[in-house]
Motif scaffolding. Structure first.
Motif, PDB file in Angstrom:
ATOM      1  N   GLN A   9      -0.380  10.148 -37.076  1.00  0.00           N
ATOM      2  CA  GLN A   9      -0.764  11.300 -36.250  1.00  0.00           C
ATOM      3  C   GLN A   9       0.465  11.987 -35.653  1.00  0.00           C
ATOM      4  O   GLN A   9       0.499  13.214 -35.516  1.00  0.00           O
ATOM      5  CB  GLN A   9      -1.716  10.839 -35.143  1.00  0.00           C
ATOM      6  N   PHE A  10       1.468  11.198 -35.291  1.00  0.00           N
ATOM      7  CA  PHE A  10       2.713  11.775 -34.778  1.00  0.00           C
ATOM      8  C   PHE A  10       3.342  12.702 -35.821  1.00  0.00           C
ATOM      9  O   PHE A  10       3.704  13.843 -35.530  1.00  0.00           O
ATOM     10  CB  PHE A  10       3.690  10.663 -34.399  1.00  0.00           C
ATOM     11  N   LEU A  11       3.482  12.200 -37.038  1.00  0.00           N
ATOM     12  CA  LEU A  11       4.126  12.979 -38.097  1.00  0.00           C
ATOM     13  C   LEU A  11       3.321  14.236 -38.431  1.00  0.00           C
ATOM     14  O   LEU A  11       3.887  15.323 -38.634  1.00  0.00           O
ATOM     15  CB  LEU A  11       4.306  12.110 -39.345  1.00  0.00           C
ATOM     16  N   ILE A  21       8.667  16.544 -42.886  1.00  0.00           N
ATOM     17  CA  ILE A  21       8.630  15.083 -42.732  1.00  0.00           C
ATOM     18  C   ILE A  21       9.646  14.483 -43.693  1.00  0.00           C
ATOM     19  O   ILE A  21       9.586  14.695 -44.899  1.00  0.00           O
ATOM     20  CB  ILE A  21       7.230  14.516 -43.035  1.00  0.00           C
ATOM     21  N   VAL A  22      10.609  13.755 -43.139  1.00  0.00           N
ATOM     22  CA  VAL A  22      11.653  13.130 -43.967  1.00  0.00           C
ATOM     23  C   VAL A  22      11.484  11.621 -43.903  1.00  0.00           C
ATOM     24  O   VAL A  22      11.012  11.073 -42.906  1.00  0.00           O
ATOM     25  CB  VAL A  22      13.069  13.534 -43.500  1.00  0.00           C
ATOM     26  N   PRO A  23      11.863  10.913 -44.967  1.00  0.00           N
ATOM     27  CA  PRO A  23      11.730   9.452 -44.946  1.00  0.00           C
ATOM     28  C   PRO A  23      12.758   8.811 -44.033  1.00  0.00           C
ATOM     29  O   PRO A  23      13.812   9.396 -43.745  1.00  0.00           O
ATOM     30  CB  PRO A  23      11.970   9.065 -46.415  1.00  0.00           C
ATOM     31  N   SER A  24      12.475   7.591 -43.619  1.00  0.00           N
ATOM     32  CA  SER A  24      13.438   6.820 -42.828  1.00  0.00           C
ATOM     33  C   SER A  24      14.677   6.544 -43.665  1.00  0.00           C
ATOM     34  O   SER A  24      14.581   6.210 -44.842  1.00  0.00           O
ATOM     35  CB  SER A  24      12.814   5.494 -42.391  1.00  0.00           C
ATOM     36  N   ALA A  25      15.840   6.708 -43.064  1.00  0.00           N
ATOM     37  CA  ALA A  25      17.082   6.326 -43.738  1.00  0.00           C
ATOM     38  C   ALA A  25      17.179   4.798 -43.723  1.00  0.00           C
ATOM     39  O   ALA A  25      16.520   4.127 -42.918  1.00  0.00           O
ATOM     40  CB  ALA A  25      18.281   6.932 -43.024  1.00  0.00           C
ATOM     41  N   PRO A  26      17.987   4.207 -44.597  1.00  0.00           N
ATOM     42  CA  PRO A  26      18.177   2.756 -44.546  1.00  0.00           C
ATOM     43  C   PRO A  26      18.680   2.324 -43.165  1.00  0.00           C
ATOM     44  O   PRO A  26      19.394   3.074 -42.493  1.00  0.00           O
ATOM     45  CB  PRO A  26      19.247   2.500 -45.615  1.00  0.00           C
ATOM     46  N   GLU A  90      10.972   0.956 -34.358  1.00  0.00           N
ATOM     47  CA  GLU A  90      10.783   2.260 -34.988  1.00  0.00           C
ATOM     48  C   GLU A  90      10.979   3.347 -33.942  1.00  0.00           C
ATOM     49  O   GLU A  90      10.478   3.230 -32.820  1.00  0.00           O
ATOM     50  CB  GLU A  90       9.372   2.389 -35.567  1.00  0.00           C
ATOM     51  N   MET A  91      11.705   4.385 -34.320  1.00  0.00           N
ATOM     52  CA  MET A  91      11.882   5.510 -33.416  1.00  0.00           C
ATOM     53  C   MET A  91      11.246   6.752 -34.040  1.00  0.00           C
ATOM     54  O   MET A  91      11.667   7.221 -35.098  1.00  0.00           O
ATOM     55  CB  MET A  91      13.356   5.769 -33.129  1.00  0.00           C
ATOM     56  N   LEU A  92      10.203   7.238 -33.383  1.00  0.00           N
ATOM     57  CA  LEU A  92       9.561   8.485 -33.784  1.00  0.00           C
ATOM     58  C   LEU A  92      10.388   9.638 -33.235  1.00  0.00           C
ATOM     59  O   LEU A  92      10.812   9.596 -32.077  1.00  0.00           O
ATOM     60  CB  LEU A  92       8.139   8.552 -33.232  1.00  0.00           C
ATOM     61  N   GLY A  93      10.619  10.668 -34.045  1.00  0.00           N
ATOM     62  CA  GLY A  93      11.465  11.751 -33.552  1.00  0.00           C
ATOM     63  C   GLY A  93      11.154  13.091 -34.168  1.00  0.00           C
ATOM     64  O   GLY A  93      10.557  13.189 -35.249  1.00  0.00           O
ATOM     65  N   ASN A  94      11.551  14.134 -33.447  1.00  0.00           N
ATOM     66  CA  ASN A  94      11.526  15.493 -33.996  1.00  0.00           C
ATOM     67  C   ASN A  94      12.849  16.167 -33.663  1.00  0.00           C
ATOM     68  O   ASN A  94      13.443  15.900 -32.610  1.00  0.00           O
ATOM     69  CB  ASN A  94      10.345  16.293 -33.458  1.00  0.00           C
ATOM     70  N   TRP A  95      13.330  16.998 -34.596  1.00  0.00           N
ATOM     71  CA  TRP A  95      14.659  17.592 -34.466  1.00  0.00           C
ATOM     72  C   TRP A  95      14.628  19.080 -34.731  1.00  0.00           C
ATOM     73  O   TRP A  95      13.854  19.573 -35.578  1.00  0.00           O
ATOM     74  CB  TRP A  95      15.638  16.944 -35.467  1.00  0.00           C
ATOM     75  N   SER A  96      15.510  19.759 -34.026  1.00  0.00           N
ATOM     76  CA  SER A  96      15.759  21.172 -34.297  1.00  0.00           C
ATOM     77  C   SER A  96      17.250  21.333 -34.530  1.00  0.00           C
ATOM     78  O   SER A  96      18.066  20.888 -33.714  1.00  0.00           O
ATOM     79  CB  SER A  96      15.330  22.029 -33.096  1.00  0.00           C
ATOM     80  N   PHE A  97      17.610  21.946 -35.635  1.00  0.00           N
ATOM     81  CA  PHE A  97      19.010  22.186 -35.972  1.00  0.00           C
ATOM     82  C   PHE A  97      19.300  23.673 -35.785  1.00  0.00           C
ATOM     83  O   PHE A  97      19.129  24.480 -36.708  1.00  0.00           O
ATOM     84  CB  PHE A  97      19.298  21.738 -37.404  1.00  0.00           C
ATOM     85  N   GLY A  98      19.670  24.013 -34.560  1.00  0.00           N
ATOM     86  CA  GLY A  98      19.970  25.411 -34.250  1.00  0.00           C
ATOM     87  C   GLY A  98      18.757  26.304 -34.220  1.00  0.00           C
ATOM     88  O   GLY A  98      18.879  27.529 -34.277  1.00  0.00           O
ATOM     89  N   ASP A  99      17.559  25.736 -34.133  1.00  0.00           N
ATOM     90  CA  ASP A  99      16.315  26.528 -34.127  1.00  0.00           C
ATOM     91  C   ASP A  99      15.763  26.561 -32.707  1.00  0.00           C
ATOM     92  O   ASP A  99      16.333  27.180 -31.828  1.00  0.00           O
ATOM     93  CB  ASP A  99      15.344  25.914 -35.129  1.00  0.00           C
ATOM     94  N   TYR A 100      14.648  25.875 -32.422  1.00  0.00           N
ATOM     95  CA  TYR A 100      14.073  25.886 -31.072  1.00  0.00           C
ATOM     96  C   TYR A 100      14.915  25.014 -30.133  1.00  0.00           C
ATOM     97  O   TYR A 100      15.765  24.242 -30.563  1.00  0.00           O
ATOM     98  CB  TYR A 100      12.614  25.443 -31.094  1.00  0.00           C
ATOM     99  N   PHE A 101      14.641  25.147 -28.839  1.00  0.00           N
ATOM    100  CA  PHE A 101      15.438  24.374 -27.874  1.00  0.00           C
ATOM    101  C   PHE A 101      14.509  23.782 -26.806  1.00  0.00           C
ATOM    102  O   PHE A 101      13.455  23.259 -27.153  1.00  0.00           O
ATOM    103  CB  PHE A 101      16.544  25.262 -27.278  1.00  0.00           C
ATOM    104  N   LYS A 102      14.854  23.887 -25.561  1.00  0.00           N
ATOM    105  CA  LYS A 102      14.179  23.118 -24.509  1.00  0.00           C
ATOM    106  C   LYS A 102      12.704  23.495 -24.343  1.00  0.00           C
ATOM    107  O   LYS A 102      11.848  22.611 -24.171  1.00  0.00           O
ATOM    108  CB  LYS A 102      14.914  23.294 -23.177  1.00  0.00           C
ATOM    109  N   THR A 103      12.391  24.761 -24.421  1.00  0.00           N
ATOM    110  CA  THR A 103      11.015  25.195 -24.156  1.00  0.00           C
ATOM    111  C   THR A 103      10.029  24.525 -25.105  1.00  0.00           C
ATOM    112  O   THR A 103       9.042  23.898 -24.675  1.00  0.00           O
ATOM    113  CB  THR A 103      10.902  26.730 -24.287  1.00  0.00           C
ATOM    114  N   GLU A 104      10.287  24.662 -26.409  1.00  0.00           N
ATOM    115  CA  GLU A 104       9.369  24.098 -27.388  1.00  0.00           C
ATOM    116  C   GLU A 104       9.377  22.561 -27.329  1.00  0.00           C
ATOM    117  O   GLU A 104       8.311  21.926 -27.427  1.00  0.00           O
ATOM    118  CB  GLU A 104       9.756  24.557 -28.804  1.00  0.00           C
ATOM    119  N   ALA A 105      10.554  21.959 -27.194  1.00  0.00           N
ATOM    120  CA  ALA A 105      10.642  20.495 -27.186  1.00  0.00           C
ATOM    121  C   ALA A 105       9.810  19.902 -26.053  1.00  0.00           C
ATOM    122  O   ALA A 105       9.070  18.932 -26.238  1.00  0.00           O
ATOM    123  CB  ALA A 105      12.102  20.061 -27.057  1.00  0.00           C
TER     124      ALA A 105
END
Length: 871
Positions: A9-11, A21-26, A90-105
């Motif tokens: 549900q998180f993803l 949605i990206v896979p977990s890195a090793p 396990e760490m659930l996460g969401n990232w923005s790379f130069g896109d949205y910032f504090k408001t959306e997060a």
């Protein structure tokens, strides 16, 4: 909700917000020298935050398997003591790379927790960065505060200091303020006594942080100063296990379905019960946590070992074994039996667990067997330390030696001493431990300056598959310094023919030549967070001019022959031994190749010959390479190309094919298998349970090997008077030698019989014990025969014999069994203690033991001191 539903549900929530949605890195990191393990969800995106790579997407989400054994609130020795910290998580996460910032997060985090997951808003607290008065002089995060003030009452907002609410990647690199979301799971009665505000970040087991929203907007420079990043990023991390605790209405992570199947299996295999005793509960929590960390690491290709990341894994596993040994009374391997439960529970989300289940079980079982033997040995050694102790305090230096040399846990030492009414000099132990840490840190720490940017660079700049020379420019450089390496420089080029270390292949060496003829030696090439770095001892006089980059062609040629040979070797092993064979590691340089693979038994001579013949046939067939660059990862898998567990693959991959051998590989290879010339195995052996290692050579190294063999054969034939059949001549010599040995044994036995009669007369009585200590001219076997012959003729006998053989000393002690039983005498203890006079040691049974040493001059002193045991 079940944990699988929570993860899904998180993803899906962030997918609905246009996140990829990206896979977990090793979990085990291979291309970042600053980290051994993935310890946060952002690790796999460091190249984006550092600006080394243009992101493929502006928004991402995943669940990342992480490992932490130190850091904020978390040290290995504390895991299991509480109910909400872990090594592997396990760490659930969401990232923005130069896109949205504090408001959306902030808004999305609150929406997910309160509207999707339906967490009661009243039990949530948030924190914002309060600013700092140190040299950074950072102001309060007013923007985050104003955003939160519109969502929650002001009494739910807490100001956090730099330690809690300013996140940094490391001593250098991207960083920024953060907002944490905390949950208060206490009862209403407990909440009435003290506000949850006062328990945030106070290590309360029911008032815990579940989500950290990091707003990356600064870069920490080498001099400690901050500069603004060119773009603003969002990096969030939510503890999956803690989220499950909240949503499943539990007071402990270990009461969720993330851990309960493991705990039930531990109860079953150890005949214990969770929830009855605090000591038992801690032990079960330690084991449930640690088996996850160890199994995931092995599945990612990291085996327990004595160095680096392997040492961390061994230490975690040994801690679990020790808790089972001490508190669950388990004296046989049992942790490996938990892997099946873990695989069944998490194998759908992390398929590597299912695929590598047998390997995980075999490796863990062998490690358990080995460490349980160490514990048995350590108990004997600790007993010796206790016997020799002066007073009630045991030397911390001796305890450290037991810990450092033999791996005997210090907490177990302290526990045993307490049970015996003894104290441990902890100050002395800690001093020894600190010295060891200081030595290790001094040897490994490398300090790096800031990058000095002097030009533009390309995102994908490796051209070494097609070129060994190129016209290049330096785009950035920095100075680094390490205790081992000394002062060096790291250079980045706009494009490079130098292959960076990776996939088991060493980095290229070579030279940069300026237009004026200045030469800069490139000593190594590595990749760090997707940046290709060239190591040099010197810096060019003029950095702005063009250079000619020249790779050492001979070393590259030999290295790629060895690399291509590993692919043929892998194919040979799967063809001859079975498709259960999988690559588990490799090392390829210009001199030889090393290949680790999964297999359950030692290869026979016939199998090794078959493997060699298979590879050399492929070499003789002169198979041309079939290379596919920029192939979609899934397309490669659909074509049957083999991928390796524990490797991080991008969306686009490179596939290498030699005939039926098809593997994903980024290394350099020969254009035709005929370039390998010849393949020769030089060794085969075990690395760990179910893991074998082959070392082999190709090309010029094989030629040198054959030349050496011919030279050796010529020398042997010369010693055999140029015999036409040297093998038959050697067999004749061995037969003759065996016959002479038998004759010598008969003569020595006769000599011992004659000695027996002479020595009987020399036995004296001391305190009712028949005693003799003497140097005699016999070998070790003769000493034993003589001792037992004399033992048949006398009761209460204590014998110590010594001899000198080929410049070395041997002690032999025989004690009648009645003395062992009634006088508490022990031959093993005697020879261990007297062995110090001959600079050696040994052991054996209580009634007979031997010791060897390198100092025959100490024999007389050893014989003289034998009397102390009976006087």
């Amino acid at each position: 909700m079940k944990s699988q539903e929570i993860r899904s549900q998180f993803l899906e929530f962030f997918k609905s917000k246009s996140h990829t949605i990206v896979p977990s890195a090793p979990m085990v990191i291979k291309d970042d020298p600053t980290l051994m393990f993935t310890n946060a969800g952002m690790n796999q995106f460091k190249e984006y935050f550092l600006g080394n790579t243009v992101p493929k997407f502006s928004r991402a989400t995943d669940t990342q398997k992480c490992l932490r054994v130190s850091g904020k609130h978390n040290d290995l020795e504390e895991v299991g003591m509480d109910t909400y910290h872990h090594t592997m998580f396990e760490m659930l996460g969401n990232w923005s790379f130069g896109d949205y910032f504090k408001t959306e997060a902030i808004h999305w985090a609150w929406e997910l927790l309160t509207e999707v997951f339906k967490i009661d808003k009243d039990i949530l607290y948030v924190s914002v960065f309060e600013g700092s008065t140190d040299s950074d002089k950072l102001g309060m995060d007013q923007e985050a505060y104003d955003l939160w003030k519109k969502i929650v009452p002001e009494n739910k907002i807490i100001f956090g200091n730099k330690k809690d609410n300013f996140w940094e990647m490391g001593d250098q690199g991207p960083c920024g303020p953060s907002s944490e979301i905390h949950v208060d799971l206490r009862t209403e009665e407990e909440k009435a006594k003290i506000s949850g505000r006062d328990l945030v970040n106070a290590d309360h087991p029911q008032v815990v942080e579940i989500w950290n929203l990091v707003f990356m907007e600064y870069n920490r420079k080498a001099d400690g100063s901050l500069e603004k990043l060119p773009a603003q990023h969002v990096d969030t991390g939510m503890g999956f296990e803690r989220l499950c605790m909240v949503l499943q209405d539990k007071k402990s992570n270990y009461d969720t379905d993330v851990f309960t199947p493991l705990i039930s299996q531990i109860e079953k295999v150890t005949n214990s019960k969770y929830g009855v005793s605090e000591k038992t509960d801690i032990a079960i929590r330690v084991i449930a946590d640690h088996v996850r960390a160890v199994a995931f690491s092995i599945a990612d290709g990291q085996l327990p070992s004595n160095t680096g990341a392997g040492y961390v894994i061994r230490r975690i596993l040994r801690r679990a074994i020790r808790y089972g040994f001490t508190f669950l009374d388990t004296k046989e391997p049992f942790i490996y039996k938990l892997v099946a439960t873990l695989s069944q529970q998490m194998g759908e989300a992390f398929p590597e667990l299912k695929a590598q289940q047998n390997l995980c079980e075999n490796v863990i079982k062998e490690e358990e067997q080995s460490f349980l033997r160490t514990l048995d040995q350590g108990l004997v050694l600790l007993e010796n330390i206790i016997e020799k102790a002066q007073g009630n305090t045991i030397s911390g230096q001796k305890a450290f030696e037991l810990y450092d040399t033999f791996g005997f846990p210090i907490d177990l030492t302290a526990l045993i001493l307490r049970e015996r009414g003894l104290d441990l000099n902890e100050k002395e132990f800690n001093a020894e431990l600190q010295q060891q840490k200081d030595r290790s840190r001094a040897a490994s720490v490398i300090t790096a300056g800031d990058w000095q940017v002097i030009g533009e660079e390309e995102a994908e700049n490796f051209i070494g598959y097609d070129h060994l020379e190129a016209a290049v420019k330096i785009t950035r450089y920095r100075k680094v310094e390490g205790k081992k390496e000394g002062e060096m420089y790291q250079l980045v080029l706009d494009k490079t023919p130098f292959y960076p270390e990776g996939g088991g292949q060493v980095g290229d060496k070579g030279v940069l030549i300026s237009e004026s003829g200045e030469k800069i030696k490139i000593l190594n090439t590595k990749k760090e967070n997707n940046l290709i770095i060239h190591f040099s001892k010197t810096l060019p006089q003029d950095l702005s001019v063009a250079f000619k980059a020249v790779v050492n062609a001979d070393k590259r040629k030999q290295t790629q022959a060895n690399h291509s040979a590993t692919h043929l070797l892998h194919q040979a092993l799967r063809s001859i031994l079975g498709t259960h064979v999988e690559q588990k590691g490799s090392m390829v340089n210009s001199e030889y190749l090393r290949f680790d693979f999964s297999h359950f038994s030692k290869l026979t001579s016939e199998e090794l010959n078959q493997v060699e013949a298979f590879v050399n046939t492929k070499i003789g067939d002169q198979i041309a390479i079939n290379e596919q660059r920029s192939l979609a990862f899934q397309d490669a898998l659909d074509q049957g190309v083999m991928a390796l567990f524990g490797e991080k693959y991008g969306d686009k991959v490179r596939a290498i094919q030699f005939g039926d051998s098809k593997e994903l590989c980024g290394g350099t290879h020969v254009k035709n298998t005929g370039e390998i010339w010849y393949f020769k195995i030089v060794s085969e052996g075990a690395v760990a349970a179910g893991i074998r290692r082959i070392e082999a050579i190709t090309g010029d190294a094989v030629k040198a090997f054959f030349d050496d063999q011919i030279t050796t054969l010529d020398a042997v034939k010369a010693e055999l008077k140029n015999a036409k059949d040297p093998v038959r001549s050697i067999q004749n010599l061995q037969d003759e030698n065996a016959g002479l040995k038998k004759q010598l044994e008969i003569l020595l036995k006769d000599k011992a019989k004659n000695l027996k009669e002479e020595l009987k007369a020399e036995i004296t009585s001391i305190n009712g014990i028949q005693f003799l200590a003497k140097k005699v001219d016999l070998d070790a076997g003769g000493l034993k025969d003589l001792s037992f012959q004399l033992g048949e003729t006398a009761d209460n006998l204590f014998l110590l014999f010594a001899t000198e053989q080929e410049g070395k000393a041997i002690l032999s002690c025989y004690i009648s069994k009645e003395l062992v039983a009634n006088k508490d005498l022990n031959a093993g203890k005697v020879v261990r203690e007297l062995g110090k006079y001959i600079q050696g040691g040994g052991g054996g049974q209580a009634f007979y033991a031997t010791a060897g040493g390198k100092n025959p001059g100490g024999i007389e002193e050893a014989l003289e001191n034998a009397k102390q045991y009976i006087q």
